[in-house]
Design an enzyme around this catalytic site. Structure first.
Site, PDB file in Angstrom:
ATOM      1  N   GLU A  29      -6.126  -3.301   5.148  1.00  0.00           N
ATOM      2  CA  GLU A  29      -5.727  -2.800   6.480  1.00  0.00           C
ATOM      3  C   GLU A  29      -6.955  -2.456   7.331  1.00  0.00           C
ATOM      4  O   GLU A  29      -6.852  -2.301   8.538  1.00  0.00           O
ATOM      5  CB  GLU A  29      -4.780  -1.591   6.343  1.00  0.00           C
ATOM      6  CG  GLU A  29      -5.422  -0.251   6.057  1.00  0.00           C
ATOM      7  CD  GLU A  29      -5.769  -0.013   4.595  1.00  0.00           C
ATOM      8  OE1 GLU A  29      -5.799  -0.992   3.815  1.00  0.00           O
ATOM      9  OE2 GLU A  29      -6.049   1.155   4.229  1.00  0.00           O
ATOM     10  N   CYS A  47      -6.084   0.559  -3.205  1.00  0.00           N
ATOM     11  CA  CYS A  47      -6.963   1.669  -3.581  1.00  0.00           C
ATOM     12  C   CYS A  47      -6.202   2.687  -4.428  1.00  0.00           C
ATOM     13  O   CYS A  47      -5.874   2.419  -5.568  1.00  0.00           O
ATOM     14  CB  CYS A  47      -7.579   2.280  -2.311  1.00  0.00           C
ATOM     15  SG  CYS A  47      -9.021   3.290  -2.637  1.00  0.00           S
ATOM     16  N   HIS A 104      -9.684  -2.297   0.995  1.00  0.00           N
ATOM     17  CA  HIS A 104      -8.630  -1.925   1.955  1.00  0.00           C
ATOM     18  C   HIS A 104      -8.372  -3.056   2.943  1.00  0.00           C
ATOM     19  O   HIS A 104      -9.061  -3.144   3.974  1.00  0.00           O
ATOM     20  CB  HIS A 104      -9.070  -0.691   2.743  1.00  0.00           C
ATOM     21  CG  HIS A 104      -8.973   0.585   1.982  1.00  0.00           C
ATOM     22  ND1 HIS A 104      -7.874   1.409   2.030  1.00  0.00           N
ATOM     23  CD2 HIS A 104      -9.848   1.192   1.148  1.00  0.00           C
ATOM     24  CE1 HIS A 104      -8.064   2.471   1.262  1.00  0.00           C
ATOM     25  NE2 HIS A 104      -9.264   2.363   0.713  1.00  0.00           N
TER      26      HIS A 104
END
Lengths: 238, 764
Positions: free
Chosen positions: A205, A86, A203
């Site tokens: 994660e 990002c 993302h």
């Protein structure tokens, strides 16, 4: 494996990456502050998401000028895997480590949403554990994620296999309808020519634990891990 | 030219005019003269005018607020003691949460008004030493339907920009916005309500206090520079908005979420080291004067402050302007005199300006020096504790005759399918996706579900431990307009029910009380009745009110807003079992209606939308029934018996079913069989309380029914989850079928259709 996680003021997703590295992957995380001029010996580097310097000037523009980016460039030259997520992707573009630019979403609003991605090729450090053409789910959260580059650059990226992830629908179709932000060619993630740098708007994660409905993001980290292990001579079953 | 050190002129007419400009009444002026023993200077009147404003001192609400229950065995810091209340979570950790309004600023400048509202509540939470975990918001606007009219398009403009402002601040500071609520009514025309909530967690031994203790300890200002923006914002919030004055824009502050983020990061790092920070308070309303006087007053100490050391944006600011500035992203810190270097190092690391402006003194007085001279000296006690407290007259309105016609006189919809789809598409009812897509609800890895559910479920890290918390905001201005006392009770009960639907045990509530002019005795009656209702419900459920906010003077051009208490409730999920979802999960599961079919259409949204009748009666509601219902829900969830649970509230069973079908990523449907001894519209749209739809795997159905029977809770099997993406309603011979795609088009896109300016992406 030891991951360096670079922190700028406003790197809001740094702690989330530390959490996933330490608690989910059970690897080591080394937090590095933007003022550092050297990066200690690590296996890979993460530039996390967030709003470094509040997105002032342009997203990633200020962070690109920080001390640590000199060291990141050196690590890039040495072939250390670097993952920009990002805002990290935006910083990599502003640092010219990746081609193109990320501009305001076509709808002009911030979008936070689960999203489908098509893995364009598994011949990369970051995608080796996927199938080519696999449809995966990783959420996006950005206001400025529309990938733009001139036609020659896009063509070159295509021919060199630098486009790793594209926005698609549940069946893997790439269309305007499945494009959340207006990115050219539905681009969500690209690598550099050398292949050791990935810039990714979604993302990973946030898609690494079952609680969040998808663990596809974890496979990106694991792909890097299997590369590092293989390089060390420890081959893992894929 | 009059200087700020002069007193008032002696001409009476002029005196009153001047007093008004300071926001003081003649009585308050006389009170001030008596307390000071002399005539106040203009600078003092400017300061006191703001500090004694409704927004700062709660002069019209204080007596009533005292009636709320604020104690409980888990309460560590009570309402009103500090910037926010603190509730014990056990194992050395606590949760801090609060709600606040930014209504007037959002009316004048919706983007910045809403953004700074988020910033304000954000600072209130980390001031307590807590790491913010999530935001939520409760929004009210005038009608946005018929976008072609100027009013509707202005309301849509306000809504778009309020949402963008909340997203701007929340996303940039990296705290997820995980839920909220939204309603529309013409009484909010031009005066939207923007209530924002923040929740954080803190180690009990790191809770910070707003106390200026320790004589000789230095006082610092951290964060942004002080400018003229937001001058007298508190005073502005304490009167009616008058049209759209350009000058009111200067009362709205400008948000700098990046500074907010690094300010928080620096403060949280500083708190990790015990003994460095003696006291801390954020600068919100009335800026420096409020933070210095409150911190000094809590410690029964004084301060000497050199205003020349305050970093300012404009060089020619007057002493009172520096003191009253509401520039954002600023904190006041009292640092232990031996630990100053540590504090300086941490603020330097984060590049946050950190400047000493004075020190704590023994004597209980505040001395402000400006341009080398003592400019103002006031007692903190006078500012904070000597403000007037009013008991205002309250008048109960005569019962209106708009009573509600007997059921048999109300015609049923001719085409149920068309009506249901239109009902689902109402801005009041439709999916909030257009809004929450703009919020980063995932940052922090806290929010387990998408926003839009009854309550947000949060995974919270406490050191190496994890707990699950739930949070919700609820309020219903329409109910409170009909009956503020019972409407407020329903609001509390609904908040608690929403927590129970995700298996959470309530820990406490925070309330935001939005009303019109308290000097209007009918409004004040609404206010008193609302508090009576909240207090009674909280006592009944044994839940403390840990803090909140009062916002008066909310008016549309046609009159007072609906009395609108908004209840924020926080709960702890004690079970490890999976939390039931809002949407249907597995085909073939049985759908059970807990609490039964309910009855009566009084007070329902259905009647208001169909016949334009509000009536003077509320839907059926009973506290005892709520309590039993919540206990059974938590029991069923703790035994892992439910896959889906969704409470029935506004819009009744109809809307709950539409939501459970339309919100599912798995695109499953359901089939419901209605009894024919009652009218279908009554079964679909009644808003009787204490009811929830749940879906249950076949092999667990008998356990669910047994538990309900055992506890005396009515449980009716009403249908099953279907593989097909469709909502099927069977009423005798009749059957109504809403396709999933039709629900998406009406319910899911209801807001998009009115708000989007370009074509939107639908998401995965």
């Amino acid at each position: 494996m030891n991951w360096a996680i670079i922190e700028f003021p406003g790197s809001n997703c740094g702690p989330d990456c530390v959490y996933v590295v330490e608690k989910v992957l059970k690897h080591k995380a080394t937090l590095l502050w933007h003022t550092e001029k050297k990066i200690p010996s690590v296996d890979a580097i993460i530039l996390p998401g967030g709003f470094s310097y509040g997105d002032y000037l342009r997203s990633g523009a200020m962070a690109a000028l920080s001390n640590i980016m000199g060291a990141v460039k050196e690590a890039a030259r040495l072939g250390v895997p670097i993952l920009g997520i990002c805002n990290g992707f935006q910083i990599l573009c502003e640092s010219k480590l990746l081609p193109g630019a990320l501009i305001t979403n076509r709808c002009s609003r911030f979008i936070c949403s689960p999203i489908y991605l098509r893995v364009e090729t598994n011949e990369s450090i970051f995608t080796s554990l996927f199938y080519s053409g696999e449809v995966i789910q990783i959420p996006i959260a950005h206001g400025k994620g529309c990938f733009y580059a001139d036609p020659q650059t896009i063509q070159k990226m295509e021919s060199e296999g630098q486009i790793l992830f594209c926005y698609c629908d549940a069946n893997g179709n790439i269309s305007q309808q499945s494009n959340p932000n207006g990115s050219l060619r539905n681009i969500a993630g690209i690598r550099n020519l050398k292949g050791n740098i990935l810039g990714l708007m979604p993302h990973p994660e946030r898609a690494s634990e079952n609680e969040f409905g998808s663990v596809d993001g974890k496979k990106i980290f694991q792909s890097v891990f299997s590369y590092i292990e293989a390089k060390k001579g420890k081959l893992l079953p894929c | 030219m009059k200087t700020s050190n002069e007193g008032l002129s002696t001409e009476n007419g002029e005196v009153l005019e001047e007093l008004k400009s300071f926001g003081l009444s003649f009585d308050e002026y006389q009170r001030l003269v008596q307390l000071l023993g002399r005539v106040p200077t203009r600078a003092e009147m400017a300061l006191i005018g703001v500090m004694w404003s409704e927004h700062c001192c709660y002069k019209s609400s204080k007596r009533e607020l005292k009636k709320l229950p604020t104690t409980g065995k888990r309460v560590l810091v009570k309402a009103g003691e500090e910037n926010a209340g603190v509730v014990d979570l056990g194992n050395g950790w606590a949760v801090v949460f609060k709600i606040e309004s930014h209504n007037h600023p959002s009316a004048v400048e919706p983007f910045q008004g809403a953004a700074t509202g988020v910033g304000g509540i954000f600072r209130d939470i980390f001031t307590m030493g807590a790491r913010p975990v999530c935001f939520m918001n409760s929004l009210r606007f005038g009608e946005i339907r018929a976008e072609k009219t100027t009013q509707a398009s202005h309301n849509a403009f306000l809504l778009r920009n309020v949402v963008a402002g909340i997203a701007h601040y929340g996303n940039c500071v990296g705290v997820p916005t995980v839920g909220g609520e939204l309603a529309f009514d013409s009484s909010y025309e031009g005066n939207p309500l923007v209530n924002v909530f923040c929740l954080g967690v803190v180690r009990v031994d790191r809770i910070q206090r707003g106390k200026a203790e320790g004589i000789g300890n230095p006082v610092f200002i951290a964060g942004s520079k002080t400018g003229r923006d937001g001058l007298k914002g508190a005073a502005f919030a304490s009167r009616k908005l008058e049209g759209h004055k350009t000058e009111d824009r200067y009362s709205v502050q400008i948000a700098d979420p990046f500074m907010g983020r690094i300010l928080m990061s620096a403060c949280l790092e500083l708190f990790q080291e015990a003994g460095v920070v003696v006291g801390i308070q954020d600068m919100g309303a009335a800026g420096l004067i409020c933070s210095t006087s409150e911190t000094a007053s809590r410690a029964k100490r004084g301060m000497e402050i050199n205003l020349d050391n305050v970093p300012v944006r404009e060089a020619d600011m007057l002493a009172e302007e520096i003191l009253l500035s509401e520039s954002q992203e600023r904190m006041l810190l009292i640092i232990h005199k031996d630990k100053v270097d540590r504090a300086k190092a941490i603020f330097a690391k984060w590049d946050v300006p950190f400047t000493q402006i004075g020190q704590v003194i023994e004597e209980e007085k505040l001395c402000f020096y400006h341009r080398g001279k003592k400019a103002i000296e006031l007692s903190p006690d006078l500012i904070v504790h000597q403000a007037p407290v009013y008991e205002l007259p309250a008048t109960e309105p005569l019962l209106t005759n708009s009573s509600f016609p007997p059921l048999e006189k109300i015609p049923q919809p001719i085409d149920y399918k068309a009506f249901l789809l239109a009902f689902a598409a109402l801005p009041q009812n439709s999916s909030r996706e257009w809004i929450y897509r703009q919020f980063d609800y995932l940052v922090g890895l806290h929010a387990i579900e998408e926003p839009g559910a009854d309550a947000a479920v949060l995974r919270v890290f406490l050191g190496n431990e994890q707990v699950r918390l739930a949070a919700t905001l609820d309020g219903n201005g329409r109910y409170c307009g009909i009956d503020p006392y019972n409407g407020a009770k329903i609001a509390v009960a609904e908040a608690i029910r929403n927590l129970s639907v995700v298996g959470a045990l309530p820990l406490g509530i925070t309330d935001n009380l939005n009303f019109a002019d308290p000097k209007n005795s009918l409004v004040y009656w609404q206010f008193k009745e609302t508090i009576r209702g909240i207090a009674e419900a909280c006592r009944f459920f044994d839940i403390p009110v840990t803090g909140g906010n009062v916002s008066f003077y909310n008016y549309s051009k046609d009159g007072a807003i609906l009395p609108t208490p908004v209840i924020g409730a926080v709960g702890l999920i004690e079970t490890d079992k999976p939390i039931p979802k809002l949407s249907f999960q597995h085909p073939g599961e049985t759908i059970v209606l807990l609490g039964g079919w309910g009855e009566g259409l009084q007070g329902s949204l259905y009647l208001q939308e169909r016949l334009g009748i509000t009536g003077n009666q509320l839907p059926w509601f009973h506290l005892e029934a709520e309590k039993k219902h919540n206990e059974v829900l938590r029991l069923l969830i703790s035994e892992g018996l439910l896959s889906t649970a969704h409470d029935l509230s506004e819009g009744g069973l109809a809307l709950a079913l539409i939501e459970s079908v339309g919100s599912g990523r798995k695109k499953l449907g359901c089939s419901i069989v209605f009894p024919t001894n009652r009218r279908l519209d009554e079964l679909l749209f009644n808003e009787a309380g204490a009811r929830t739809i749940v879906s249950v795997p076949k092999n667990k159905l008998s356990a669910v029914l047994w538990n309900c029977q055992h506890k005396g809770l009515e449980a009716v099997v009403i249908g099953e989850v279907l593989e097909d993406y469709v909502l099927r309603l069977h009423y005798g011979e009749e059957s109504i079928e809403l396709k999933g795609t039709e629900i998406e088009k009406s319910w899911k896109n209801g807001l998009d259709a009115l708000l989007s300016t370009t074509e939107d992406y639908g998401g995965a």
